[in-house]
Design a protein around this motif. Structure first.
Motif, PDB file in Angstrom:
ATOM      1  N   LEU A   6       0.855  -1.184   0.000  1.00  0.00           N
ATOM      2  CA  LEU A   6       0.000   0.000   0.000  1.00  0.00           C
ATOM      3  C   LEU A   6       0.893   1.236   0.000  1.00  0.00           C
ATOM      4  N   ALA A   7       0.425   2.285  -0.680  1.00  0.00           N
ATOM      5  CA  ALA A   7       1.215   3.505  -0.792  1.00  0.00           C
ATOM      6  C   ALA A   7       0.282   4.701  -0.788  1.00  0.00           C
ATOM      7  N   PRO A   8       0.783   5.870  -0.395  1.00  0.00           N
ATOM      8  CA  PRO A   8      -0.045   7.074  -0.445  1.00  0.00           C
ATOM      9  C   PRO A   8      -0.669   7.260  -1.823  1.00  0.00           C
ATOM     10  N   GLY A   9      -1.945   7.597  -1.815  1.00  0.00           N
ATOM     11  CA  GLY A   9      -2.690   7.780  -3.054  1.00  0.00           C
ATOM     12  C   GLY A   9      -3.548   6.598  -3.437  1.00  0.00           C
ATOM     13  N   ASP A  10      -3.303   5.418  -2.854  1.00  0.00           N
ATOM     14  CA  ASP A  10      -4.126   4.251  -3.164  1.00  0.00           C
ATOM     15  C   ASP A  10      -5.543   4.443  -2.629  1.00  0.00           C
ATOM     16  N   ARG A  11      -6.535   4.107  -3.454  1.00  0.00           N
ATOM     17  CA  ARG A  11      -7.934   4.146  -3.012  1.00  0.00           C
ATOM     18  C   ARG A  11      -8.243   2.862  -2.247  1.00  0.00           C
ATOM     19  N   VAL A  12      -8.855   3.017  -1.066  1.00  0.00           N
ATOM     20  CA  VAL A  12      -9.124   1.871  -0.203  1.00  0.00           C
ATOM     21  C   VAL A  12     -10.474   2.032   0.477  1.00  0.00           C
ATOM     22  N   PHE A  13     -10.980   0.893   0.992  1.00  0.00           N
ATOM     23  CA  PHE A  13     -12.152   0.921   1.865  1.00  0.00           C
ATOM     24  C   PHE A  13     -11.947  -0.111   2.957  1.00  0.00           C
ATOM     25  N   GLY A  14     -12.688   0.048   4.058  1.00  0.00           N
ATOM     26  CA  GLY A  14     -12.525  -0.883   5.164  1.00  0.00           C
ATOM     27  C   GLY A  14     -13.557  -0.637   6.240  1.00  0.00           C
ATOM     28  N   SER A  15     -13.390  -1.351   7.355  1.00  0.00           N
ATOM     29  CA  SER A  15     -14.326  -1.206   8.465  1.00  0.00           C
ATOM     30  C   SER A  15     -13.586  -1.310   9.794  1.00  0.00           C
ATOM     31  N   VAL A  16     -14.139  -0.663  10.789  1.00  0.00           N
ATOM     32  CA  VAL A  16     -13.609  -0.644  12.151  1.00  0.00           C
ATOM     33  C   VAL A  16     -14.801  -0.694  13.105  1.00  0.00           C
ATOM     34  N   ILE A  17     -14.552  -0.878  14.382  1.00  0.00           N
ATOM     35  CA  ILE A  17     -15.652  -0.788  15.348  1.00  0.00           C
ATOM     36  C   ILE A  17     -16.099   0.664  15.498  1.00  0.00           C
ATOM     37  N   VAL A  18     -15.163   1.556  15.673  1.00  0.00           N
ATOM     38  CA  VAL A  18     -15.424   2.998  15.741  1.00  0.00           C
ATOM     39  C   VAL A  18     -14.273   3.714  15.040  1.00  0.00           C
ATOM     40  N   GLY A  19     -14.512   5.002  14.713  1.00  0.00           N
ATOM     41  CA  GLY A  19     -13.444   5.830  14.180  1.00  0.00           C
ATOM     42  C   GLY A  19     -13.604   6.311  12.758  1.00  0.00           C
ATOM     43  N   ALA A  20     -14.680   5.893  12.072  1.00  0.00           N
ATOM     44  CA  ALA A  20     -14.799   6.213  10.645  1.00  0.00           C
ATOM     45  C   ALA A  20     -15.346   7.613  10.369  1.00  0.00           C
ATOM     46  N   PHE A  21     -16.034   8.215  11.322  1.00  0.00           N
ATOM     47  CA  PHE A  21     -16.642   9.521  11.067  1.00  0.00           C
ATOM     48  C   PHE A  21     -15.666  10.640  11.426  1.00  0.00           C
ATOM     49  N   ALA A  22     -14.560  10.657  10.691  1.00  0.00           N
ATOM     50  CA  ALA A  22     -13.514  11.647  10.911  1.00  0.00           C
ATOM     51  C   ALA A  22     -12.792  11.896   9.601  1.00  0.00           C
ATOM     52  N   GLU A  23     -11.989  12.941   9.581  1.00  0.00           N
ATOM     53  CA  GLU A  23     -11.232  13.229   8.363  1.00  0.00           C
ATOM     54  C   GLU A  23     -10.158  12.190   8.105  1.00  0.00           C
ATOM     55  N   GLU A  24      -9.638  11.586   9.178  1.00  0.00           N
ATOM     56  CA  GLU A  24      -8.603  10.571   9.045  1.00  0.00           C
ATOM     57  C   GLU A  24      -8.852   9.434  10.018  1.00  0.00           C
TER      58      GLU A  24
END
Length: 214
Positions: free
Chosen positions: A79-97
């Motif tokens: 993985l490298a900066p600029g790669d488009r990705v998606f994923g899931s977590v328990i919490v933490g997704a509603f943020a800029e990073e």
């Protein structure tokens, strides 16, 4: 960075949008600049502290996201900066990073937009688990999906049809049926019904009077 933050448990009204420190990047981790966060029912349960896992306060809610890799730890490969990705977590997704384990990320195909990628995981994995692991759905089976206008319901309609079942999609209103139809079920026939005396169950079972096919 800007983020949604829960300082207390409760409904959506407890969420505030504020500035917080960006999480530190650790070994094996990737920093993702989030473009889209998807809202799921478990997010509401986590905020209310009624989910099966209790998250200590304060926390950033949100479990599904899509975006672009902003930085990677020195030990991360592939993985490298600029790669488009998606994923899931328990919490933490509603943020800029978000900072997540590299192994939790999936590459977003070029043909898939961020909104679709962000909303894919929880709904479709849940529906697939129910249909295959629990129900052992087989080609030719009859499948009735209640709540077909919702995320998991519309996923079950699509996956059920793709797996070879004859699907009856049921929702509580014509508007929700329209939402289910808009998911573009890949194969047919799919039968659409609302749970009223006139239209439920499906006429295909021979126990009621009317219905409509799409």
């Amino acid at each position: 960075m800007r983020a949604a933050l829960c300082r207390s448990y409760g409904g959506p009204e407890v969420v505030e949008v504020t500035d917080i420190d960006a999480p530190a990047l650790g070994p094996g981790q990737v920093r993702v600049h989030i473009h889209v966060g998807a809202v799921n029912f478990p997010d509401v349960l986590v905020m209310a502290n009624t989910y099966q896992v209790s998250v200590p306060l304060p926390f950033v809610p949100g479990s599904e996201y899509a975006g672009v890799v902003a930085d990677v730890a020195n030990d991360v490969a592939g993985l490298a900066p600029g790669d488009r990705v998606f994923g899931s977590v328990i919490v933490g997704a509603f943020a800029e990073e978000a900072v997540v384990a590299a192994g939790s990320l999936n590459r977003t195909p070029d043909a898939i937009d961020d909104r679709t990628a962000a909303a894919f995981g929880v709904a479709y994995k849940t529906a697939y688990h129910v249909l295959r692991s629990v129900a052992s759905l087989q080609p030719g089976d009859e499948l009735v999906v209640l709540g077909a206008g919702g995320g998991v319901g519309s996923a079950a309609v699509q996956l059920g049809a793709a797996l070879g079942a004859t699907v009856t999609a049921v929702a509580s209103s014509p508007e929700k049926l329209d939402a289910a139809r808009a998911t573009r079920c890949p194969t047919g026939p799919t039968w659409w019904s609302t749970p009223s005396a006139a239209t439920w169950p499906s006429p295909r079972c021979g126990r009621c009077a009317t219905g409509a096919a799409s």
